[in-house]
Design an enzyme around this catalytic site. Structure first.
Site, PDB file in Angstrom:
ATOM      1  N   HIS A 134       0.848  -1.199   0.000  1.00 34.35           N
ATOM      2  CA  HIS A 134       0.000   0.000   0.000  1.00 34.35           C
ATOM      3  C   HIS A 134       0.870   1.231   0.000  1.00 34.35           C
ATOM      4  O   HIS A 134       1.050   1.868   1.030  1.00 34.35           O
ATOM      5  CB  HIS A 134      -0.923   0.005   1.213  1.00 34.35           C
ATOM      6  CG  HIS A 134      -1.911  -1.108   1.151  1.00 34.35           C
ATOM      7  ND1 HIS A 134      -1.613  -2.362   1.592  1.00 34.35           N
ATOM      8  CD2 HIS A 134      -3.158  -1.152   0.652  1.00 34.35           C
ATOM      9  CE1 HIS A 134      -2.654  -3.148   1.383  1.00 34.35           C
ATOM     10  NE2 HIS A 134      -3.605  -2.440   0.815  1.00 34.35           N
ATOM     11  N   HIS A 189     -14.309  -2.690  16.540  1.00 30.72           N
ATOM     12  CA  HIS A 189     -14.258  -3.793  17.498  1.00 30.72           C
ATOM     13  C   HIS A 189     -13.019  -4.623  17.251  1.00 30.72           C
ATOM     14  O   HIS A 189     -12.598  -4.792  16.131  1.00 30.72           O
ATOM     15  CB  HIS A 189     -15.523  -4.636  17.377  1.00 30.72           C
ATOM     16  CG  HIS A 189     -16.746  -3.819  17.539  1.00 30.72           C
ATOM     17  ND1 HIS A 189     -17.245  -3.482  18.761  1.00 30.72           N
ATOM     18  CD2 HIS A 189     -17.525  -3.207  16.622  1.00 30.72           C
ATOM     19  CE1 HIS A 189     -18.307  -2.713  18.586  1.00 30.72           C
ATOM     20  NE2 HIS A 189     -18.492  -2.525  17.301  1.00 30.72           N
ATOM     21  N   ARG A 239      -1.341  21.418  25.773  1.00 33.51           N
ATOM     22  CA  ARG A 239      -0.348  22.463  26.045  1.00 33.51           C
ATOM     23  C   ARG A 239      -0.444  22.829  27.521  1.00 33.51           C
ATOM     24  O   ARG A 239      -1.363  23.545  27.937  1.00 33.51           O
ATOM     25  CB  ARG A 239      -0.622  23.678  25.133  1.00 33.51           C
ATOM     26  CG  ARG A 239       0.256  24.908  25.318  1.00 33.51           C
ATOM     27  CD  ARG A 239       1.682  24.585  25.448  1.00 33.51           C
ATOM     28  NE  ARG A 239       2.609  25.704  25.541  1.00 33.51           N
ATOM     29  CZ  ARG A 239       3.585  25.729  26.463  1.00 33.51           C
ATOM     30  NH1 ARG A 239       3.684  24.786  27.377  1.00 33.51           N
ATOM     31  NH2 ARG A 239       4.451  26.716  26.445  1.00 33.51           N
ATOM     32  N   TYR A 261       3.825  35.131  24.461  1.00 36.48           N
ATOM     33  CA  TYR A 261       2.659  35.215  23.571  1.00 36.48           C
ATOM     34  C   TYR A 261       2.410  36.624  23.052  1.00 36.48           C
ATOM     35  O   TYR A 261       1.303  37.175  23.135  1.00 36.48           O
ATOM     36  CB  TYR A 261       1.406  34.650  24.267  1.00 36.48           C
ATOM     37  CG  TYR A 261       1.583  33.195  24.638  1.00 36.48           C
ATOM     38  CD1 TYR A 261       1.713  32.225  23.641  1.00 36.48           C
ATOM     39  CD2 TYR A 261       1.656  32.788  25.956  1.00 36.48           C
ATOM     40  CE1 TYR A 261       1.920  30.898  23.964  1.00 36.48           C
ATOM     41  CE2 TYR A 261       1.853  31.449  26.289  1.00 36.48           C
ATOM     42  CZ  TYR A 261       1.983  30.516  25.286  1.00 36.48           C
ATOM     43  OH  TYR A 261       2.182  29.204  25.609  1.00 36.48           O
ATOM     44  N   CYS A 292      -2.571  26.801  19.517  1.00 38.05           N
ATOM     45  CA  CYS A 292      -1.470  27.403  20.265  1.00 38.05           C
ATOM     46  C   CYS A 292      -0.814  28.458  19.382  1.00 38.05           C
ATOM     47  O   CYS A 292      -0.668  28.256  18.174  1.00 38.05           O
ATOM     48  CB  CYS A 292      -0.456  26.350  20.670  1.00 38.05           C
ATOM     49  SG  CYS A 292       0.763  27.026  21.800  1.00 38.05           S
TER      50      CYS A 292
HETATM   51  N1  LIG Z   1      -4.588  26.833  33.499  1.00 38.95           N
HETATM   52  C1  LIG Z   1      -3.964  26.754  32.319  1.00 38.95           C
HETATM   53  N2  LIG Z   1      -4.642  27.093  31.221  1.00 38.95           N
HETATM   54  C2  LIG Z   1      -4.047  27.022  30.003  1.00 38.95           C
HETATM   55  C3  LIG Z   1      -2.699  26.620  29.866  1.00 38.95           C
HETATM   56  C4  LIG Z   1      -2.016  26.229  31.045  1.00 38.95           C
HETATM   57  O1  LIG Z   1      -0.848  25.812  31.012  1.00 38.95           O
HETATM   58  N3  LIG Z   1      -2.678  26.324  32.250  1.00 38.95           N
HETATM   59  N4  LIG Z   1      -2.125  26.601  28.606  1.00 38.95           N
HETATM   60  C5  LIG Z   1      -2.722  27.493  27.611  1.00 38.95           C
HETATM   61  C6  LIG Z   1      -2.217  27.333  26.267  1.00 38.95           C
HETATM   62  S1  LIG Z   1      -0.767  28.143  25.866  1.00 38.95           S
HETATM   63  C7  LIG Z   1      -2.936  26.697  25.292  1.00 38.95           C
HETATM   64  S2  LIG Z   1      -2.385  26.673  23.697  1.00 38.95           S
HETATM   65  C8  LIG Z   1      -4.205  26.025  25.608  1.00 38.95           C
HETATM   66  C9  LIG Z   1      -4.106  24.554  25.264  1.00 38.95           C
HETATM   67  O2  LIG Z   1      -5.276  23.890  25.567  1.00 38.95           O
HETATM   68  P1  LIG Z   1      -5.334  22.309  25.464  1.00 38.95           P
HETATM   69  O3  LIG Z   1      -4.174  21.741  26.252  1.00 38.95           O
HETATM   70  O4  LIG Z   1      -6.653  21.894  25.986  1.00 38.95           O
HETATM   71  O5  LIG Z   1      -5.192  21.979  24.009  1.00 38.95           O
HETATM   72  O6  LIG Z   1      -4.548  26.111  26.979  1.00 38.95           O
HETATM   73  C10 LIG Z   1      -4.241  27.343  27.589  1.00 38.95           C
HETATM   74  N5  LIG Z   1      -4.784  27.361  28.908  1.00 38.95           N
HETATM   75 MO   LIG Z   2      -0.401  27.885  23.622  1.00 40.70          MO
END
Ligand SMILES: Nc1nc2c(c(=O)[nH]1)N[C@H]1C(S)=C(S)[C@@H](COP(=O)(O)O)O[C@H]1N2
Ligand SMILES: [Mo]
Length: 588
Positions: free
Chosen positions: A157, A181, A254, A439, A302
């Site tokens: 494949h 399943h 993340r 950020y 992110c």
């Molecule tokens: N309390 C908390 N919220 C957070 C974070 C964290 O480290 N702690 N990470 C942030 C970042 S940088 C991202 S990109 C997203 C990731 O969410 P996920 O892990 O559910 O994909 O959560 C955000 N909220």
């Molecule tokens: Mo992030």
């Protein structure tokens, strides 16, 4: 990867239509293939005849977009089950037929439970199996106590299949992934590829009470780690476009800190206002029972998604994300607006300038993760901000913020605070490190010596992006393939819908328009992603390699920059250049 197409092509070549027809009677009798058999019929009538005609990897994938969209995604998913499982079944049938051993009817009567210890075969260890991940070393997978060599299947494949995700390990989590399943004839067929036994159990990590990460949840083995403590990881891109709603256990993770273990009974969400000191507290039960539950599909991405492309220009500080630090889930819970109203707060009237969201994950000094958004943004989004307690209809997994997180559609992942425990209206934005000194986006002449994080605002709405999920970088197409089916996602911040995705197979000299999945949300409130696909003819003068590119335009006709150079920044955020994937077309 045009997995279906490759299977269709392989099917045509390897065990022609008649063989397929013969096999179908056997397959239809398998209840476990019930759903895929329907797909098989569809594919048999269309894809395979088509690929017979063109002897190519042509595909009817765009057909899917004619369906009602929910149907479409079901269809895609069936196709995957078909591809992943029938692909295996098909090749095993081929293998059987090559050995003159097709016993369609008798196969059933000789059904044996698979995965048991087979006396007389060698016994392997987990680390033995782990070494077999490539064609050169042979590709092994395990199922219960069975070790199987799937190299010949994979080789027949071209382009590979998702079964490769399991290379060197257990196949079980991947079957579960598509809700297939595990018992039955497919397992029996896998037995045909049996080479040995395994009795060793994966070791449980010893619990180290001094390790703040020791109590982190288990992650799906498909998640590719970007770091382990704190845990960060993304799914393989090829599985991203399988589901409009990214399954919870395949959603990128993340984390900046250890994952809190929250007790629902003592959980409280505190709401306060700076100045008047208004203070209200809700229990989990209050959130669930006292408010209307709103559900919306929202992308989280992110800021560092696709950072790995930026790193190639010049090193940056940050996790080396591929294209999958993004996911789309349906989030449910009360509107922030309703909660605030209940607390006696009207966002249109308050004088405070920011809303702060506090998490329960704390750094060693005891300060929690926190983020904030300007009050104007909260007013703009108003009833779209969700205090979510469900992700895709299930309780939010611990990694994604159990029991409650804030969902602010259209903006960067960093503000989507998980393990939410406080909401504050304040005159100042959050003083948290990740709000103040991270950020944010800079130009390419700003480095760690001259950066002033105060000079620009925190990232909120994200720019338009798109990425190719299939085929993946380095894919070998079938020899002399005529075309290739390309799939991916597109998304823009601020609820701006996607109006166009352009694809090129000659490095950007000429472009085709991809077919977009039908919009599921209003164009000015498109918080979910848009899937797209296109079948591109391989240029005649390809010299064995082609570069596929995609780029999207959003509702404001914002477009993606053509190169990464121009948008390089020291933190490697906002990496949204045209996405490029290089694949090979071997000569037969
Ligand atoms: N309390 C908390 N919220 C957070 C974070 C964290 O480290 N702690 N990470 C942030 C970042 S940088 C991202 S990109 C997203 C990731 O969410 P996920 O892990 O559910 O994909 O959560 C955000 N909220
Ligand atoms: Mo992030």
């Amino acid at each position: 990867m045009p997995i279906l197409a490759s299977i269709a092509a392989a099917s045509t070549r390897r065990f022609n239509l008649n063989a397929l027809k013969r096999n179908r009677s056997c397959l239809s009798s398998l209840p476990i293939l019930g759903s895929s058999v329907e797909t098989l019929k569809l594919e048999r009538n269309i894809d395979i005849t088509q690929s017979q005609r063109s002897a190519s990897s042509s595909s009817t994938n765009t057909r899917g977009f004619e369906h009602e969209h929910d149907e479409h995604y079901k269809w895609i998913q069936h196709k995957m089950v078909f591809a992943a499982i029938f692909g295996l079944t098909g090749s095993v049938l081929y293998w059987k037929s090559r050995n003159g051993a097709i016993k369609a009817a008798s196969a059933k009567s000789s059904l044996q439970p698979g995965g048991g210890v087979q006396p007389g075969l060698p016994t392997y260890t987990l680390s033995d199996v782990e070494k077999h991940k490539t064609k050169e070393k042979r590709i092994w997978v395990t199922y219960k106590n069975g070790v199987y060599d799937i190299t010949d299947y994979v080789t027949s494949h071209p382009g590979g299949t998702k079964i490769l995700l399991a290379a060197g390990g257990s196949i079980e989590p991947y079957w579960n992934m598509y809700g297939v399943h595990k018992q039955g004839e497919i397992v029996e067929m896998l037995e045909e590829l049996r080479i040995g036994n395994i009795t060793e159990k994966p070791k449980e990590q010893a619990f180290d009470k001094n390790d703040p990460y020791a109590n982190d949840p288990k992650r799906h083995p498909a998640i590719i780690p970007a770091s382990s403590k704190p845990f960060n990881g993304e799914p393989p891109s090829a599985i991203l476009t399988d589901n409009f709603l990214t399954p919870n256990d395949l959603f990128y993770i993340r984390n900046h800190l250890p994952v809190p273990d929250v007790n629902l009974k003592s959980y409280k969400l505190d709401i306060s206002v700076q100045g008047p000191g208004k203070f209200t507290s809700f229990s989990f039960d209050d959130l669930k029972r006292k408010f209307h539950k709103k559900s919306t599909a929202v992308v989280l991405q992110c800021a560092g998604n696709r950072r790995s492309e930026m790193v190639k220009i010049k090193p940056v500080k940050g996790l080396n994300w591929g294209t999958s630090a993004i996911g789309n889930a349906e989030w449910s819970g009360p509107c922030l607006d309703d909660l605030l109203k209940q607390a006696g707060i009207d966002i249109d009237q308050v004088t405070q300038k920011h809303i702060l969201f506090g998490g329960m994950d704390k750094d060693p000094a005891g300060s929690p993760y926190e983020a904030s958004i300007p009050i104007e943004l909260a007013r703009l989004l108003k009833r779209d901000i969700i205090v979510a307690y469900e992700m895709n209809g299930q309780e939010i997994p611990r990694d994604h913020g159990y029991p409650v997180r804030i969902i602010i559609p259209g903006i960067v992942g960093a503000r989507q605070v998980k393990w939410l425990t406080s909401i504050k209206l304040s005159n100042e934005e959050s003083m948290c490190h990740w709000q103040q000194n991270d950020y944010k986006g800079f130009h390419s002449s700003i480095d760690w010596n001259n950066v002033n994080f105060k000079s620009v605002p925190a990232i909120m709405e994200l720019p338009v992006t798109s990425a190719i999920c299939e085929p993946i970088e380095g894919t070998d197409l079938a020899p002399d393939a005529d075309d290739v089916t390309v799939k991916g996602y597109a998304w823009s911040g601020g609820g701006r819908g996607i109006v166009r995705v352009d694809v090129s197979i000659d490095g950007g000299k000429t472009w085709d328009s991809a077919t977009l999945s039908p919009p599921k949300q209003p164009m000015y409130k498109t918080f979910a992603w848009t899937f797209w696909e296109a079948t591109l003819p391989i240029p005649k003068n390809h010299k064995g390699k082609v570069e596929i590119i995609c780029k999207a335009a959003d509702l404001s006709y914002n477009v993606q920059p053509d190169s990464v150079e121009g948008i390089w920044n020291l933190r490697g955020v906002l990496s949204n250049a045209w996405h490029r994937v290089n694949i090979s077309i071997p000569k037969s």
